[in-house]
Design an enzyme around this catalytic site. Sequence first.
Site, PDB file in Angstrom:
ATOM      1  N   HIS A 366       1.398  -0.716   0.208  1.00  0.00           N
ATOM      2  CA  HIS A 366       0.410  -0.258   0.205  1.00  0.00           C
ATOM      3  C   HIS A 366       0.399   1.432   0.195  1.00  0.00           C
ATOM      4  O   HIS A 366       0.434   2.169  -0.039  1.00  0.00           O
ATOM      5  CB  HIS A 366      -1.048  -0.264   1.079  1.00  0.00           C
ATOM      6  CG  HIS A 366      -1.861  -0.753   1.052  1.00  0.00           C
ATOM      7  ND1 HIS A 366      -3.311  -0.687   0.148  1.00  0.00           N
ATOM      8  CD2 HIS A 366      -2.351  -2.007   1.524  1.00  0.00           C
ATOM      9  CE1 HIS A 366      -3.894  -1.731   0.520  1.00  0.00           C
ATOM     10  NE2 HIS A 366      -3.596  -2.356   1.220  1.00  0.00           N
ATOM     11  N   LYS A 557      -8.384  14.214   4.291  1.00  0.00           N
ATOM     12  CA  LYS A 557      -8.159  12.219   4.076  1.00  0.00           C
ATOM     13  C   LYS A 557      -6.974  13.075   5.900  1.00  0.00           C
ATOM     14  O   LYS A 557      -6.004  14.103   5.980  1.00  0.00           O
ATOM     15  CB  LYS A 557      -7.033  12.607   3.402  1.00  0.00           C
ATOM     16  CG  LYS A 557      -6.216  14.173   2.214  1.00  0.00           C
ATOM     17  CD  LYS A 557      -5.072  13.908   0.991  1.00  0.00           C
ATOM     18  CE  LYS A 557      -6.746  13.261   0.216  1.00  0.00           C
ATOM     19  NZ  LYS A 557      -6.633  12.429  -0.804  1.00  0.00           N
ATOM     20  N   ARG A 558      -6.477  12.027   5.521  1.00  0.00           N
ATOM     21  CA  ARG A 558      -4.798  11.900   6.826  1.00  0.00           C
ATOM     22  C   ARG A 558      -4.068  13.199   6.053  1.00  0.00           C
ATOM     23  O   ARG A 558      -3.327  14.001   4.933  1.00  0.00           O
ATOM     24  CB  ARG A 558      -3.973  10.716   6.804  1.00  0.00           C
ATOM     25  CG  ARG A 558      -3.278  10.524   7.560  1.00  0.00           C
ATOM     26  CD  ARG A 558      -2.896   9.382   8.059  1.00  0.00           C
ATOM     27  NE  ARG A 558      -2.514   8.708   6.246  1.00  0.00           N
ATOM     28  CZ  ARG A 558      -1.450   8.316   5.892  1.00  0.00           C
ATOM     29  NH1 ARG A 558      -0.038   8.816   6.552  1.00  0.00           N
ATOM     30  NH2 ARG A 558      -1.084   7.782   4.817  1.00  0.00           N
ATOM     31  N   LYS A 563       0.882  14.154   1.002  1.00  0.00           N
ATOM     32  CA  LYS A 563      -0.491  14.602   0.627  1.00  0.00           C
ATOM     33  C   LYS A 563      -0.585  16.095  -0.058  1.00  0.00           C
ATOM     34  O   LYS A 563      -2.284  16.727  -0.632  1.00  0.00           O
ATOM     35  CB  LYS A 563      -1.846  14.933   1.652  1.00  0.00           C
ATOM     36  CG  LYS A 563      -1.547  13.011   1.576  1.00  0.00           C
ATOM     37  CD  LYS A 563      -3.148  12.300   2.337  1.00  0.00           C
ATOM     38  CE  LYS A 563      -2.325  10.362   2.700  1.00  0.00           C
ATOM     39  NZ  LYS A 563      -2.972   9.537   1.538  1.00  0.00           N
ATOM     40  N   THR A 665      -8.739   6.105  -1.766  1.00  0.00           N
ATOM     41  CA  THR A 665      -9.800   5.813  -2.731  1.00  0.00           C
ATOM     42  C   THR A 665     -11.098   7.464  -2.093  1.00  0.00           C
ATOM     43  O   THR A 665     -12.077   6.994  -2.239  1.00  0.00           O
ATOM     44  CB  THR A 665     -10.460   4.579  -1.751  1.00  0.00           C
ATOM     45  OG1 THR A 665     -10.305   5.128   0.211  1.00  0.00           O
ATOM     46  CG2 THR A 665      -9.425   3.567  -1.792  1.00  0.00           C
ATOM     47  N   LYS A 669     -14.200   8.083  -3.717  1.00  0.00           N
ATOM     48  CA  LYS A 669     -15.963   8.763  -3.080  1.00  0.00           C
ATOM     49  C   LYS A 669     -16.879  10.056  -3.924  1.00  0.00           C
ATOM     50  O   LYS A 669     -17.902   9.929  -3.922  1.00  0.00           O
ATOM     51  CB  LYS A 669     -15.524   8.491  -1.583  1.00  0.00           C
ATOM     52  CG  LYS A 669     -15.593   7.134  -0.906  1.00  0.00           C
ATOM     53  CD  LYS A 669     -14.932   6.628  -0.033  1.00  0.00           C
ATOM     54  CE  LYS A 669     -13.816   5.347   0.441  1.00  0.00           C
ATOM     55  NZ  LYS A 669     -13.001   5.747   1.880  1.00  0.00           N
TER      56      LYS A 669
END
Length: 829
Positions: A366, A557-558, A563, A665, A669
Amino acid sequence: MNAPDNSTQADAKPTPSDLQRSFLRHLKHTIVKDKYSATPADLYLALAYAVRDMLAERWLETQQAYYRNNAKRVYYISMEFLMGRTLGNSLINLGIMEEWEGALKQLGIDATDLQESEWDAGLGNGGLGRLAACFLDSLATMSLPAYGYGIRFEYGMFFQKIVDGGQYETPDNWLRYGNPWEFGRQEHLHKIRYHGRVTEYRDEEGMQRHDWVDTHDVMAMAYDVPVPGYGNETVNTLRLWSAKSTRDFELSFFNQGNYIGAVESKMRTENISKVLYPADHMAEGKELRLRQEYFLSSATVQDIFYRFSKKHGDVSILPTKVAIQLNDTHPTLAIPELVRILLDEKLLAWDDAWKISVETFAYTNHTVLPEALETWPVRILENILPRHLQIIYQINDHFLREVASRFPDDMERLRRMSIVAEEGEKHIRMAHLAIVGSHSVNGVSALHSQILKDDLFHDFYEMWPERFNNKTNGITQRRWLKHANRWLADLVSSRIGHGWITDLGELARLRELADDREFQQQWIEVKQANKRHLADLILRDTGVRVSADSLFDCQTKRIHEYKRQLLNVLHVITRYNRIKATPGCAITPRTVIFSGKAAPSYFMAKLIIQLITAVGAVVNNDPAIHGLLKVVFMPNYNVSLAECIFPAADLSEQISTAGTEASGTGNMKYALNGALTIGTLDGANIEIMEEVGRDNIFIFGLTSKQVTHLKRAGYHPRDHYLSDPELKQALDMIAGGTFSPDDPDRFRPISDNLLANDHYLLLADYASYITSQEQVDRLYQEPYEWARRSILNTAGMGKFSSDRTIAEYAREIWNIQPEIIRPTRRFNI
């Protein structure tokens, strides 16, 4: 392999009086309350127990059928499961949401309010755990014989509060009031051993054998949670392990008259399943995490043997009846644990034990970030798991001999591929162990899987190209459209029917409606209704009033540097400066919504949260902005909050540096719910672009190959700072205290880090990102064209159902078949 058609059921729909009778029976006899004394929590529990009754016979029949049919089963082991709330998902999958809402309404009870009473089971940090939950839903919906295995953490992912603009962590005691969806299985106890020493002896045939003795033992007790499939009779099981002290260990203290010592020992033992993922920057935290990983791995492997032995005596056929999927490296210790049992307890020869093990295990990777690949110091393993360290050495010895045979005289290759790394403190590379010990290794997006083959694990790919494959992630449309966005789900079903719920490819039929002005208007009205709902939630939770007419720009998100929430912040500051510089300018009103948790020990991530809230405090309170820009940080991001944000989003921020996000993901969504994506060519963004069309997504920034080239050629972030006045202004404001007048240097580490290092190339992608955001502004000013592209995004999401992903796993890795559970009863409530 689509979900099997199990729509023909013997069960008639229950009547309102049936449901009310069951609900009131549980309120009176299980909760022991009446309508006068019952609290909202009591009403929720009564409904949960009534719905649970409806699952019970299905659940028992499912397990019996697996035994009767001697089915091959898959065991999905994951340290994380972000299941979210169970009640709503169960009502959806049982097909009785409307019936319960109507029955309770007649009693003056709002079923939606009761669902809100349920506490999220936060047994995960983010995408890894939510993916596991989606997979369990798909496995049950597709009638595949499967079990999820995890840890029943008493305290889940911490509850995040924002105090003085910064993240403050409080315990998430999700089990405080019990969990009506779990069933303790006291008969399913497995002994988990730690420490001790290893002795050697010769068996009757002269083979060297090993005993692991004088161990410190802990018991793993099972708690089972039902996982119902949609529209069928299948109810699979998520089994979570809880640590219990052994009676013998406690008695040794009691017999010495040391009552306090006995209690303290019991508490230390049961700490193993106390808290999700402790910070591992301290030795104690790292040791506890290793204990957790082995606890999960050992309990699960023992349980699999227990179930297998009910029908089979010949362990050589284990791979024909058992498939074990490792969700990342956290359960990799299951490999040496299985080998240990085969060698030390089943008394197999090494070659036989290893062949069985490799054919049984498969590994999902992952991450492409080298620093995120798990390693364990040899000294810790030697102390806690001495027998497993021996086995790992033996695995490595056999493996390196095989490498040397295939690639003679290549010492550097041996060093790179060795499971045991000698650089610095001697340590075990868990990803290497997972690859060597599995017959299948998959990435989770096309780009990610290619990076594994070309770069991260290239040596292993050259060794075993047949082991490597791709399984692009997916999401369950039952949870993320039908349940989370009922208004949109109803609109879609009114035009194309309900087939999309089990075959998401049916959404492609929406393409023919994308230019239909009436449908576009209905689409816009649904989005506006969802935005008004989220605006109310924002006001309640943050005190910030936002307009549902503004563009809702969401990044949830985290919090992590790769990111690139910081890139989003730089755009916000640039936007703020443009509005200030040009009063009365015609700029698209925008609400920028952030949400996500930072690891408690991750200084820079927590500082980024502080910067977001500080920028928001300045922007939101500046009268010169006239409401054209709002910045919101929503605290405690979890599944339930995500279910409110995704349906309301206009723009989805998927802006990680190309080549760093394995898949994502959240991007799926958002797009499923009609949000347009602004993103880099990273992870699954590439495949989303291919499915929805290049014109219906906002792509910017460097590609993964360009990122690699730029870093190798020498990247100088200060050049971008000096050549771009708007970027310079934004960074100078961060460094100069504009957003922290009480402490002007508070955010200087952020700007200093970007100018000196900028590992994730924010400054290199800034100009392209700003240009792409300008394109977003222009398009949003054309509401029907925006709606058309929004419809096309939803229409293009058929590929991204977790049903498709699971079908590929089942066919290409696990070799398992659906087991259709036939209905044998009517509703019995």
